[in-house]
Design an enzyme around this catalytic site. Structure first.
Site, PDB file in Angstrom:
ATOM      1  N   CYS A   1       4.949 -60.706 -40.388  1.00 34.79           N
ATOM      2  CA  CYS A   1       4.386 -61.749 -39.518  1.00 34.79           C
ATOM      3  C   CYS A   1       3.735 -62.886 -40.303  1.00 34.79           C
ATOM      4  CB  CYS A   1       3.376 -61.139 -38.549  1.00 34.79           C
ATOM      5  SG  CYS A   1       4.110 -59.921 -37.457  1.00 34.79           S
TER       6      CYS A   1
ATOM      7  N   ASN B   1       5.181 -61.712 -29.492  1.00 33.63           N
ATOM      8  CA  ASN B   1       5.036 -61.759 -30.953  1.00 33.63           C
ATOM      9  C   ASN B   1       6.422 -61.974 -31.567  1.00 33.63           C
ATOM     10  OD1 ASN B   1       4.636 -61.335 -33.662  1.00 33.63           O
ATOM     11  ND2 ASN B   1       3.468 -59.427 -33.415  1.00 33.63           N
TER      12      ASN B   1
ATOM     13  N   HIS C   1      -1.250 -66.821 -35.799  1.00 31.42           N
ATOM     14  CA  HIS C   1      -0.114 -65.953 -35.490  1.00 31.42           C
ATOM     15  C   HIS C   1      -0.308 -65.404 -34.091  1.00 31.42           C
ATOM     16  CE1 HIS C   1       2.846 -62.911 -35.490  1.00 31.42           C
ATOM     17  NE2 HIS C   1       2.017 -61.905 -35.675  1.00 31.42           N
TER      18      HIS C   1
HETATM   19  N1  ACO Z   1       2.362 -49.765 -20.852  1.00 39.03           N
HETATM   20  C1  ACO Z   1       1.543 -48.880 -20.244  1.00 39.03           C
HETATM   21  N2  ACO Z   1       0.757 -48.025 -20.925  1.00 39.03           N
HETATM   22  C2  ACO Z   1       0.834 -48.056 -22.266  1.00 39.03           C
HETATM   23  C3  ACO Z   1       1.683 -48.941 -22.961  1.00 39.03           C
HETATM   24  C4  ACO Z   1       2.467 -49.809 -22.186  1.00 39.03           C
HETATM   25  N3  ACO Z   1       3.303 -50.709 -22.735  1.00 39.03           N
HETATM   26  N4  ACO Z   1       1.527 -48.753 -24.272  1.00 39.03           N
HETATM   27  C5  ACO Z   1       0.627 -47.776 -24.436  1.00 39.03           C
HETATM   28  N5  ACO Z   1       0.212 -47.364 -23.209  1.00 39.03           N
HETATM   29  C6  ACO Z   1      -0.765 -46.333 -22.898  1.00 39.03           C
HETATM   30  C7  ACO Z   1      -0.934 -45.337 -23.990  1.00 39.03           C
HETATM   31  O1  ACO Z   1       0.052 -44.333 -23.936  1.00 39.03           O
HETATM   32  C8  ACO Z   1      -2.315 -44.814 -23.704  1.00 39.03           C
HETATM   33  O2  ACO Z   1      -2.212 -43.868 -22.691  1.00 39.03           O
HETATM   34  P1  ACO Z   1      -3.134 -42.546 -22.701  1.00 39.03           P
HETATM   35  O3  ACO Z   1      -4.542 -43.062 -22.653  1.00 39.03           O
HETATM   36  O4  ACO Z   1      -2.703 -41.823 -21.474  1.00 39.03           O
HETATM   37  O5  ACO Z   1      -2.806 -41.859 -23.989  1.00 39.03           O
HETATM   38  C9  ACO Z   1      -3.045 -46.016 -23.150  1.00 39.03           C
HETATM   39  O6  ACO Z   1      -2.028 -46.949 -22.748  1.00 39.03           O
HETATM   40  C10 ACO Z   1      -3.925 -46.701 -24.169  1.00 39.03           C
HETATM   41  O7  ACO Z   1      -3.182 -46.861 -25.366  1.00 39.03           O
HETATM   42  P2  ACO Z   1      -3.805 -47.502 -26.617  1.00 39.03           P
HETATM   43  O8  ACO Z   1      -2.832 -47.474 -27.747  1.00 39.03           O
HETATM   44  O9  ACO Z   1      -5.162 -46.920 -26.830  1.00 39.03           O
HETATM   45  O10 ACO Z   1      -3.956 -48.984 -26.106  1.00 39.03           O
HETATM   46  P3  ACO Z   1      -4.739 -50.158 -26.776  1.00 39.03           P
HETATM   47  O11 ACO Z   1      -5.808 -50.627 -25.902  1.00 39.03           O
HETATM   48  O12 ACO Z   1      -5.058 -49.869 -28.214  1.00 39.03           O
HETATM   49  O13 ACO Z   1      -3.623 -51.281 -26.755  1.00 39.03           O
HETATM   50  C11 ACO Z   1      -2.123 -52.375 -28.249  1.00 39.03           C
HETATM   51  C12 ACO Z   1      -2.416 -51.110 -27.478  1.00 39.03           C
HETATM   52  C13 ACO Z   1      -1.896 -53.512 -27.280  1.00 39.03           C
HETATM   53  C14 ACO Z   1      -0.864 -52.194 -29.088  1.00 39.03           C
HETATM   54  C15 ACO Z   1      -3.331 -52.660 -29.148  1.00 39.03           C
HETATM   55  O14 ACO Z   1      -3.646 -51.560 -29.938  1.00 39.03           O
HETATM   56  C16 ACO Z   1      -3.123 -53.833 -30.027  1.00 39.03           C
HETATM   57  O15 ACO Z   1      -3.146 -54.954 -29.560  1.00 39.03           O
HETATM   58  N6  ACO Z   1      -2.975 -53.629 -31.338  1.00 39.03           N
HETATM   59  C17 ACO Z   1      -2.695 -54.689 -32.221  1.00 39.03           C
HETATM   60  C18 ACO Z   1      -1.333 -54.510 -32.638  1.00 39.03           C
HETATM   61  C19 ACO Z   1      -0.464 -55.709 -32.458  1.00 39.03           C
HETATM   62  O16 ACO Z   1      -0.714 -56.677 -31.784  1.00 39.03           O
HETATM   63  N7  ACO Z   1       0.619 -55.598 -33.144  1.00 39.03           N
HETATM   64  C20 ACO Z   1       1.605 -56.581 -33.170  1.00 39.03           C
HETATM   65  C21 ACO Z   1       2.261 -56.526 -34.478  1.00 39.03           C
HETATM   66  S1  ACO Z   1       1.118 -56.688 -35.742  1.00 39.03           S
HETATM   67  C22 ACO Z   1       0.811 -58.230 -35.922  1.00 39.03           C
HETATM   68  O17 ACO Z   1       1.617 -59.055 -35.658  1.00 39.03           O
HETATM   69  C23 ACO Z   1      -0.568 -58.592 -36.392  1.00 39.03           C
END
Ligand code: ACO
Length: 322
Positions: A115, A279, A249
């Site tokens: 990224c 993204n 980004h």
């Molecule tokens: N739809 C519905 N539910 C979902 C989804 C989805 N797409 N994805 C995960 N869940 C569920 C999980 O299974 C979990 O369920 P559970 O509680 O029953 O186990 C619940 O949602 C919470 O999951 P978490 O992983 O704790 O969710 P979080 O609040 O951390 O959000 C996310 C996930 C959006 C990926 C977050 O961690 C994030 O933004 N991370 C940054 C990563 C990112 O943006 N990466 C992009 C690439 S890296 C970069 O470019 C910098």
């Protein structure tokens, strides 16, 4: 080494025609528009058509950037493509773009910093041109992330999209007070297994799919972003209040907001496109730049900060007088 600065003369972009909205995605994977919007700010993403490759997106964005500068391919002698989704393992996608643009001269190569690729590519072109290795560069960020997604994995497939953005870079005139003022690049490979593909030519002889520890990425993102932003401000004697535009980004609205709050940036100075593009990895910053230039927000003379963070981890920022 030239004492002239490298300016961004123009930008351009290309997005595939097909738009995949959250509601449609929720019909094939266990997710919802509400969950995606609340956790990421993403509402839709563009998806490349069958047979439409990263080089096609890159060439289209490159053509647009040259057109916006009133230039032709004969005026360019370097093509850098930042991508994580090359057409092939080799040659470089930049070489395929070179062919598609009809360029026989100069040099073309890819940069792989996931990224952060576009920020790395801007820094590379800046050094390359200042050191007299070329006269004008076409710097492109292009991705078909949809091809390396596991469409059954709801924790990753909702986050990414396809697209390309490009910039024409060249040395400014002597004494011209615009261009790339400073860049900071960082990486720490100890984090490689927080965001990666579970395959590759040397390890599995396959391509692999994106795997990510989302919470870990989130935890480090804001600190890494603000670290390099402060570094380039310090190196140039500027403060956050001097910024006209912050072009981050576009991974996740919560990361963008977190960085904005930590830096003390008013939201109206932050360019956000993640809602429409999702993204797009190396393409996200030039796509956002193109959006803000095209709608008249970024103007000549503005102080613009670009930044990115991604797989590796890699991260970086560049301060540009537009
Ligand atoms: N739809 C519905 N539910 C979902 C989804 C989805 N797409 N994805 C995960 N869940 C569920 C999980 O299974 C979990 O369920 P559970 O509680 O029953 O186990 C619940 O949602 C919470 O999951 P978490 O992983 O704790 O969710 P979080 O609040 O951390 O959000 C996310 C996930 C959006 C990926 C977050 O961690 C994030 O933004 N991370 C940054 C990563 C990112 O943006 N990466 C992009 C690439 S890296 C970069 O470019 C910098």
């Amino acid at each position: 080494m030239s004492d002239k600065k490298t300016i961004i003369r123009s930008v351009g972009a290309y997005l595939p025609a097909r738009i995949l909205g959250n509601e449609e995605l929720a019909r094939t994977v266990d997710t919802s528009d509400e969950w995606i919007v609340q956790r990421t700010g993403i509402r839709q993403r563009h998806i490349a058509a069958e047979g439409e490759n990263t080089s096609d997106l890159a060439a289209a964005a490159g053509r647009k950037a040259m057109e916006n500068a009133g230039l032709e391919i004969g005026d360019v002698d370097l093509i850098i493509v930042a991508t994580t989704t090359p057409d092939m393992t080799f040659p470089a996608t930049a070489a395929v773009v070179q062919q598609k643009l009809g360029m026989h001269h100069g040099a073309a190569f890819d940069i792989q910093a996931v990224c952060s690729g576009f920020v790395y590519a801007v820094a590379t072109a800046d050094s390359y041109l200042k050191n007299g290795l070329g006269k004008r560069a076409l710097v492109i960020g292009a991705e078909t992330a949809s091809r390396i997604l596991d469409w059954d994995d709801r924790t990753t497939c909702v986050l990414f999209g396809d697209g390309a953005g490009a910039a024409v870079m060249e040395l400014g005139k002597p004494g011209e007070d615009r261009g790339v003022l400073a860049t900071a690049l960082r990486s720490d490979g100890h984090f490689w297994n927080k965001l990666y593909t579970d395959g590759g030519p040397s390890s599995t002889r396959s391509m692999g799919h994106i795997r990510m520890e989302g919470k870990e990425v989130f935890k480090h993102a804001v600190g890494m972003i603000t670290d390099v932003v402060y570094k380039v401000l310090e190196d140039t004697g500027h403060t956050i209040d001097d910024l006209d535009w912050f072009v981050p980004h576009q991974a996740n609205k919560r990361i963008i907001d977190g960085a904005g709050v930590k830096l003390g940036l008013p939201p109206e100075k932050v360019v956000v496109t993640v809602d429409r593009h999702a993204n797009t990895s190396a393409a996200s910053v030039p796509l956002a730049l193109n959006t803000a230039v095209a709608d008249g927000r970024i103007k000549r003379g503005d102080l613009v900060m670009i930044e990115a963070m991604g797989g590796g981890f890699t991260w970086g920022a560049s301060l540009i007088r537009w």
